[in-house]
Design a protein around this motif. Sequence first.
Motif, PDB file in Angstrom:
ATOM      1  N   TRP A 279       0.828  -1.213   0.000  1.00  0.00           N
ATOM      2  CA  TRP A 279       0.000   0.000   0.000  1.00  0.00           C
ATOM      3  C   TRP A 279       0.860   1.259   0.000  1.00  0.00           C
ATOM      4  CZ3 TRP A 279      -1.392   2.527   5.092  1.00  0.00           C
ATOM      5  CH2 TRP A 279      -2.137   3.704   4.878  1.00  0.00           C
TER       6      TRP A 279
ATOM      7  N   GLU B 285       0.000  -3.316   6.923  1.00  0.00           N
ATOM      8  CA  GLU B 285      -0.856  -4.490   6.671  1.00  0.00           C
ATOM      9  C   GLU B 285      -0.809  -5.467   7.843  1.00  0.00           C
ATOM     10  OE1 GLU B 285       1.209  -3.100   4.513  1.00  0.00           O
ATOM     11  OE2 GLU B 285       0.276  -2.944   2.549  1.00  0.00           O
TER      12      GLU B 285
ATOM     13  N   ASP C  28      -9.517   7.494   6.817  1.00  0.00           N
ATOM     14  CA  ASP C  28      -8.612   6.794   5.893  1.00  0.00           C
ATOM     15  C   ASP C  28      -9.146   6.904   4.466  1.00  0.00           C
ATOM     16  OD1 ASP C  28      -6.408   4.525   5.569  1.00  0.00           O
ATOM     17  OD2 ASP C  28      -8.182   3.909   4.435  1.00  0.00           O
TER      18      ASP C  28
ATOM     19  N   THR D 291      -6.194  -1.834  -0.935  1.00  0.00           N
ATOM     20  CA  THR D 291      -6.793  -2.074   0.384  1.00  0.00           C
ATOM     21  C   THR D 291      -5.693  -2.345   1.413  1.00  0.00           C
ATOM     22  OG1 THR D 291      -7.001  -4.424  -0.137  1.00  0.00           O
ATOM     23  CG2 THR D 291      -8.934  -3.044  -0.536  1.00  0.00           C
ATOM     24  N   HIS D 292      -5.951  -1.968   2.644  1.00  0.00           N
ATOM     25  CA  HIS D 292      -4.915  -2.149   3.664  1.00  0.00           C
ATOM     26  C   HIS D 292      -5.463  -2.332   5.085  1.00  0.00           C
ATOM     27  CE1 HIS D 292      -5.691   2.115   2.783  1.00  0.00           C
ATOM     28  NE2 HIS D 292      -5.620   2.276   4.083  1.00  0.00           N
ATOM     29  N   ILE D 293      -6.782  -2.372   5.229  1.00  0.00           N
ATOM     30  CA  ILE D 293      -7.343  -2.605   6.576  1.00  0.00           C
ATOM     31  C   ILE D 293      -8.217  -3.854   6.508  1.00  0.00           C
ATOM     32  CG2 ILE D 293      -8.735  -1.648   8.465  1.00  0.00           C
ATOM     33  CD1 ILE D 293      -8.292   1.131   7.241  1.00  0.00           C
TER      34      ILE D 293
ATOM     35  N   GLN E 290      -4.565  -9.836   0.423  1.00  0.00           N
ATOM     36  CA  GLN E 290      -5.310  -8.618   0.760  1.00  0.00           C
ATOM     37  C   GLN E 290      -6.811  -8.866   0.872  1.00  0.00           C
ATOM     38  OE1 GLN E 290      -4.067  -6.685  -2.905  1.00  0.00           O
ATOM     39  NE2 GLN E 290      -6.139  -6.720  -3.685  1.00  0.00           N
TER      40      GLN E 290
ATOM     41  N   LYS F 280     -12.043  -5.430   0.242  1.00  0.00           N
ATOM     42  CA  LYS F 280     -12.194  -4.010   0.550  1.00  0.00           C
ATOM     43  C   LYS F 280     -11.717  -3.777   1.977  1.00  0.00           C
ATOM     44  CE  LYS F 280     -17.221  -4.536   1.268  1.00  0.00           C
ATOM     45  NZ  LYS F 280     -17.433  -4.736   2.637  1.00  0.00           N
ATOM     46  N   ASN F 281     -11.473  -2.529   2.320  1.00  0.00           N
ATOM     47  CA  ASN F 281     -11.073  -2.244   3.692  1.00  0.00           C
ATOM     48  C   ASN F 281     -12.215  -2.619   4.631  1.00  0.00           C
ATOM     49  OD1 ASN F 281      -8.549  -1.269   3.060  1.00  0.00           O
ATOM     50  ND2 ASN F 281      -9.273   0.831   2.796  1.00  0.00           N
TER      51      ASN F 281
END
Length: 855
Positions: free
Chosen positions: A416, A510, A603, A625-627, A634, A637-638
């Motif tokens: 990310w 991540e 975010d 995406t990172h959450i 991954q 979606k977040n």
Amino acid sequence: MMKKNGWLILFILLSGIQCLYAQSIFSNNPSGFKLSEASIIFDSTDLEVVQTAVHLFQSDIEKVTAKKTALKHELNSSKPAIIIGSLDNSAVIQQLVQSKKINTNPINKKWEAFTIQYIKNYNNKNNDALVIIGSDGRGTAFGVFTASRQMGVSPWNWWADVPVIENPNLYVSTNANLTDAPKVKYRGIFINDEAPALSNWSKEKFGGFNHKFYDKVFELMLRLNANYIWPAMWGSAFYDDDSLNINIAKKYAIVIGTSHHEPLMRAHDEWRRYGGRQWNYQNNPLQLDSFWTKGMQRATNEKIVTIGMRGDGDEPMSEGTATALLETIVEKQRSIIAQTTGKPASETPQIWALYKEVQDYYDKGMRVPDDVTLLICDDNWGNIRRLPKPDEKPRKGGYGIYYHFDYVGGPRNYKWINTNHIPRIWEQMNLAWKHNVNNLWIVNVGDIKPMELPISFFLEQAWNPDRFNQNNLTAFVEKWSTEQLGNKHQKSIAQILNLYTKYNARITPELLDQNTFSLTNYDEFNRVTKEYNRVKNLSDSIFNLIPTAYKNAYFQLVQYPVEASANLYNMYYNVARNHFNYKHKIQSITPYPQKVQYYFLHDAALTNQYHELNNGKWNHMMSQTHIGYTYWQQPEKNVMPTLYHFNADSAKMIEKIMLPILSINNKKFVPKNAPENTFFQNENYVSIEAASFTRNIAGKNASYVEIPNLGKTISAITTHPVTIRNEKTNKETARVEYDFYNNTTGKAIIRIHVSPTLNLYHEKEGLQLGVSLNNEPVEFVSLNKNDGNVDTLEHWQANSIITREIPVTINKQGKQTLKLWHLSPGVVIQKIVIYWNELKPSFLGPPETKIQSKN
Ligand code: REL
């Protein structure tokens, strides 16, 4: 281009730029001739890359002086001139050489060298000239773009909206005299893991990874002194997607390769596209041979050919693959290379990548011909896996390195934001350089953005690794910041860049979650979150102060990564508080769930802000995406972290009292009369930063040095020169000593935190160091002998640290001396903790327990 008539800004920028380079080409004071009054002279039959550079230089001059410079092809001009050409292909340069106006000996017959010189009266008409000559085409272009950078055109001008400050009164200085050449032959980037961000962006802006896209990429590369690329390959194929891509490669003289698992110039996706049956040489050799032959026939441009074979889709070959089969494959590939190029195979540059399991084949004895460059790899996490021993027999093809700034795979993707800390890149690549890995450096840069800083550093280090040392890395970041954002705030900006990358290298965003840092021990989670917020606040204040012209660039290069990362820390900290309260039935007056929600939404707002910059120029670029990761891959979606809501009636306590109670128990043992800067026991531990040694005793052939900022806490130490190792019997080896005071006696543990450097020489014991207490015998500790074990390796990668524990018995109270002895090179020590019984868990280990100096 932007218009700013403030002389002050102009002066600041120029004086800043001049400090960046040893010899400056331009001057703000009258000297030589005015840049805006010169014409450019070059030979219209010179190499294509020279013509490309000339045209870009013309437009760079226009951005700086607001005047279009005339292009000419003869030396008979009645004006001052900038004369550009490659030594062997330019008639105008040849004329200057013959009339002895210029000395080209320093670049003659060199690879990509250039010389930039001021000459008087170049055509005997009383006009002076700035001459930029390259030993070859790319060398000329590198000379031209060196001049561009000094004029104030950043390589990132287009790619990060770095403004060019207009300066119509810039002079070419009579002192201009600069000769340079690269030390690493091939210096490149790998565009990889490019979906969703770069893929969607390139689709929207160019229609895909086509020649329009590569036009921008290759220009950036030349401006950064790079010459080599592995193009994007996720569902794309450089040669197959757009027949004009090859022309763009020729236009910029960029050397094309394919990634480590794509042999003979064919993209992996082409096998899928053209109905390849089994990607298995034993069962399907004819189809593979013809597939590869086409790749070689098509690539008529300058290239480096990947040889060898991995399984389909970047997987290992089947269990028990015989190295004999691989050797047959390489032999066949070499015959295809020879047949398609009409030259012996040894005349086409090739690499064999020792990636993942391929390194095991090498270790089991598989070899390739001597002219092939052995491409050593990191572990995908920036830790080099193997180096040739200093006394290893030289190979004709030499060694290269494939390094990562971004990765898709275990223990978890990091793709990310920038998590690469300059001191670790420098330290690892310096190891490579000092072990003769000098033929090729390539780095996986993900989507290119937001890796602007580490890309610049990697390529500058590759150009001249000897220019850097542990003490000038912050100066590099300041220089870089000046080049992009002017020289008013470069010290603060460098501090921000150093700190955010250091924090993101502690643990990638991540991998970060509510459980990473300890909420209750050493005030850890609160402390790191506050640290991040301090950096973010500093960044906010600079954002407000910098002139409007820099704001877009600043947002991309500084504000976004800092703010978005700090935001994640705040979010997870509040999740942790919510979970803690729920577990302990604590009633809170702070609305943690709402706070978490705020940060989660913020975010997304920051992502949008990035995408809207400069009229949507960077739309999609931060869409990774990172959450909400639950395993290595991954999330789609977040995902908002789970939060607990509970009925206040069931609460047992109110929050205010709970956390302080948990963190009490601060029994410090501070001995009377202990000298300053020694260490004392706090609770049941003594904690020491590696660079806080009481004594640093040089060995006969090496000594410990501090690498400022390296590592998770303050800094780290290692031994230099990095090629020197010691015998266990050597009593004159370098050592560091730490005096500390304890009041607990009995069985204790010495825990050493080291950077996750791997078993570089592939030795049974791995890297080792010696540890001793007072005058007791030295114990030799192995740091990484089991890095073949995937779980262990992933643990080191995820936590970005290796810890080793050495049991000892401490029989007396009072002063003790711990000694760490140099044995293997490459050992990077960050922290030492001595403790009794159990150490309370934390991510960073307890903070240092040092007797502070009184002044
Ligand atoms: O990071 C790497 O080197 C590899 O994972 C990639 O090269 C990989 O092959 C992937 O992008 C696609 O196959």
